[in-house]
Design a protein around this motif. Structure first.
Motif, mmCIF file in Angstrom:
data_model
loop_
_atom_site.group_PDB
_atom_site.id
_atom_site.type_symbol
_atom_site.label_atom_id
_atom_site.label_comp_id
_atom_site.label_asym_id
_atom_site.label_seq_id
_atom_site.Cartn_x
_atom_site.Cartn_y
_atom_site.Cartn_z
ATOM 1 N N LYS A 204 0.832 -1.196 0.000
ATOM 2 C CA LYS A 204 0.000 0.000 0.000
ATOM 3 C C LYS A 204 0.876 1.259 0.000
ATOM 4 N N ALA A 205 2.005 1.195 0.707
ATOM 5 C CA ALA A 205 2.917 2.338 0.758
ATOM 6 C C ALA A 205 3.500 2.627 -0.627
ATOM 7 N N GLU A 206 3.841 1.581 -1.377
ATOM 8 C CA GLU A 206 4.371 1.765 -2.725
ATOM 9 C C GLU A 206 3.318 2.342 -3.660
ATOM 10 N N LEU A 207 2.089 1.871 -3.507
ATOM 11 C CA LEU A 207 0.983 2.419 -4.301
ATOM 12 C C LEU A 207 0.767 3.887 -3.961
ATOM 13 N N SER A 208 0.824 4.174 -2.667
ATOM 14 C CA SER A 208 0.662 5.550 -2.207
ATOM 15 C C SER A 208 1.776 6.441 -2.750
ATOM 16 N N LYS A 209 2.984 5.903 -2.807
ATOM 17 C CA LYS A 209 4.123 6.660 -3.353
ATOM 18 C C LYS A 209 3.823 7.129 -4.766
ATOM 19 N N GLN A 210 3.296 6.226 -5.606
ATOM 20 C CA GLN A 210 2.991 6.595 -6.989
ATOM 21 C C GLN A 210 1.890 7.642 -7.054
ATOM 22 N N GLN A 211 0.919 7.539 -6.151
ATOM 23 C CA GLN A 211 -0.177 8.512 -6.126
ATOM 24 C C GLN A 211 0.324 9.896 -5.722
ATOM 25 N N TYR A 212 1.237 9.927 -4.759
ATOM 26 C CA TYR A 212 1.815 11.218 -4.354
ATOM 27 C C TYR A 212 2.619 11.825 -5.496
ATOM 28 N N LEU A 213 3.394 10.989 -6.198
ATOM 29 C CA LEU A 213 4.189 11.481 -7.326
ATOM 30 C C LEU A 213 3.287 12.050 -8.413
ATOM 31 N N ASN A 214 2.170 11.378 -8.672
ATOM 32 C CA ASN A 214 1.213 11.876 -9.663
ATOM 33 C C ASN A 214 0.633 13.220 -9.230
ATOM 34 N N ALA A 215 0.337 13.332 -7.922
ATOM 35 C CA ALA A 215 -0.230 14.580 -7.402
ATOM 36 C C ALA A 215 0.772 15.716 -7.498
ATOM 37 N N LEU A 216 2.062 15.408 -7.271
ATOM 38 C CA LEU A 216 3.112 16.430 -7.313
ATOM 39 C C LEU A 216 3.299 16.989 -8.723
ATOM 40 N N HIS A 217 2.989 16.178 -9.741
ATOM 41 C CA HIS A 217 3.168 16.620 -11.125
ATOM 42 C C HIS A 217 2.265 17.792 -11.487
ATOM 43 N N ILE A 218 1.126 17.901 -10.802
ATOM 44 C CA ILE A 218 0.191 18.978 -11.152
ATOM 45 C C ILE A 218 0.448 20.252 -10.336
ATOM 46 N N LEU A 219 1.394 20.175 -9.397
ATOM 47 C CA LEU A 219 1.754 21.354 -8.607
ATOM 48 C C LEU A 219 2.919 22.078 -9.260
ATOM 49 N N ARG A 220 2.966 23.388 -9.057
ATOM 50 C CA ARG A 220 4.084 24.156 -9.594
ATOM 51 C C ARG A 220 5.351 23.769 -8.845
ATOM 52 N N PRO A 221 6.442 23.464 -9.546
ATOM 53 C CA PRO A 221 7.689 23.066 -8.870
ATOM 54 C C PRO A 221 8.188 24.150 -7.919
ATOM 55 N N LYS A 222 8.614 23.733 -6.729
ATOM 56 C CA LYS A 222 9.137 24.684 -5.744
ATOM 57 C C LYS A 222 10.486 25.234 -6.188
ATOM 58 N N SER A 223 11.280 24.399 -6.842
ATOM 59 C CA SER A 223 12.611 24.792 -7.297
ATOM 60 C C SER A 223 12.833 24.305 -8.720
ATOM 61 N N ARG A 224 13.518 25.108 -9.496
ATOM 62 C CA ARG A 224 13.850 24.706 -10.875
ATOM 63 C C ARG A 224 14.951 23.660 -10.895
ATOM 64 N N ASN A 225 15.619 23.461 -9.764
ATOM 65 C CA ASN A 225 16.766 22.556 -9.709
ATOM 66 C C ASN A 225 16.495 21.247 -8.966
ATOM 67 N N TRP A 226 15.272 21.085 -8.445
ATOM 68 C CA TRP A 226 15.008 19.912 -7.603
ATOM 69 C C TRP A 226 13.604 19.377 -7.851
ATOM 70 N N THR A 227 13.535 18.067 -8.119
ATOM 71 C CA THR A 227 12.244 17.395 -8.269
ATOM 72 C C THR A 227 11.902 16.700 -6.953
ATOM 73 N N VAL A 228 10.749 16.987 -6.404
ATOM 74 C CA VAL A 228 10.359 16.460 -5.086
ATOM 75 C C VAL A 228 10.207 14.939 -5.144
ATOM 76 N N PRO A 229 10.990 14.201 -4.354
ATOM 77 C CA PRO A 229 10.884 12.735 -4.328
ATOM 78 C C PRO A 229 9.918 12.260 -3.243
ATOM 79 N N VAL A 230 9.544 10.992 -3.334
ATOM 80 C CA VAL A 230 8.681 10.364 -2.329
ATOM 81 C C VAL A 230 9.358 9.079 -1.872
#
Length: 324
Positions: A204-230
């Motif tokens: 479930k945690a791995e599934l949740s990880k993918q869902q968080y990553l998908n959600a992060l894609h629709i948010l404006r990046p906080k930094s141009r140099n860093w992609t938020v990991p999960v």
């Protein structure tokens, strides 16, 4: 103790002297303010050599358990860790729980760790007013990883994010529509999302990880140099903890190379100055005898609709100026 001696002992790594220095910094007594500033001036050349990490998450997510596991890992590989745990204060008594040393029992006994619970008081977002100065004292004492744990309510996340290099959001494994309940504002502050208690259900945690990553894609990046990991982790089983440190090292390297790390610290220092200035001006204003003489009646007039907030503000400022 004479300030020069106190500063020297803090630089030498004396935990007792560090505690005394922080108590001086946190004091609200006017006579201590000058000494606190002088102590900071003495220690400033010895600060800045750490990575400052803010950690937040809703109650029950396991912040203290994660911090203890993470802190123990760091000290085991030669780092010195300071944990500044900001507790919610009672709005009635002004007291605070200050129970973090109990919740992090093993880490609190580690000679390379320092845990300082600070009452949040009445400052915006529940963040102790002097947390920033406390970080500097810990750096001067040789702590190279500073962790600031937020109370996880209100505006405290924003306040802590504005004083650290890296802001970590702890979450529990969720599924489907449950992601919609996550505050977008907090997600936008995060430099990483850590799914804690993954040992309950790793799938479930791995599934949740993918869902968080998908959600992060629709948010404006906080930094141009860093992609938020999960990262899914288990603090109880010490699984994934090593990966979190590796990720932090990667973050610092990328940010330093781009220049964003130093620029962020410079910007934070200026914001800090303005925050303290506004706080001190408010204190000076409220201590003015002319203001004190009319403040309650003016406030009551606003509450009852007898006068407008704008007119009341002007009257109070006029009273304040009379003392010049």
């Amino acid at each position: 103790m004479e300030l020069g001696v106190l500063a020297d002992k803090i630089i030498e790594g004396s935990r007792r002297s560090l505690g005394k220095g922080i108590t001086l910094i946190e004091s609200r007594k006017p006579e201590h303010s000058k000494d606190a500033s002088a102590l900071l001036d003495l220690l400033l050349p010895h600060t800045g050599n750490s990575i400052r990490v803010g950690i937040t998450g809703v109650p029950g997510v396991g912040k203290s358990t994660f911090i203890e596991a993470f802190g123990k890992y760091l000290t085991s590989i030669g780092h010195r860790v300071a944990v500044l745990a900001v507790d919610p204060s009672s709005q009635i008594t002004g007291g605070s729980i200050l129970g973090d040393k109990t919740r992090m029992e093993e880490l609190s006994r580690d000679e390379n760790a320092f845990i300082r619970p600070s009452p949040a008081g009445d400052t915006l977002g529940g963040v102790a007013r002097r947390t920033r100065e406390t970080m500097l004292l810990c750096e001067a004492a040789g702590y190279d990883v500073i962790i600031v744990e937020t109370v996880g309510v209100g505006q405290s996340e924003i306040a802590v994010a504005s004083m650290v290099d890296f802001f970590m959001l702890l979450q529990l494994a969720t599924a489907g529509d449950e992601l919609q309940g996550i505050k977008k504002g907090v997600m936008e502050l995060a430099d990483a999302i850590v799914i804690n208690k993954a040992d309950i259900d790793w799938q479930k945690a791995e599934l949740s990880k993918q869902q968080y990553l998908n959600a992060l894609h629709i948010l404006r990046p906080k930094s141009r140099n860093w992609t938020v990991p999960v990262y899914p982790v288990s603090s109880l089983e010490n699984r994934g903890i090593e990966d979190i440190w590796g990720m932090l090292q990667e973050f610092k390297g990328v940010m330093e190379e781009s220049g964003e790390f130093d620029e962020k610290r410079k910007s934070q220092a200026v914001d800090w100055m303005w925050s303290l200035l506004m706080d001190d001006l408010k204190g000076m204003f409220m201590a003015n005898k002319n203001v004190q003489g009319i403040f309650e009646s003016v406030q009551e007039a606003v509450a009852k609709g007898i006068t407008t907030p704008g007119a009341a503000s002007k009257r109070l400022l006029d009273a304040f100026r009379k003392g010049w």
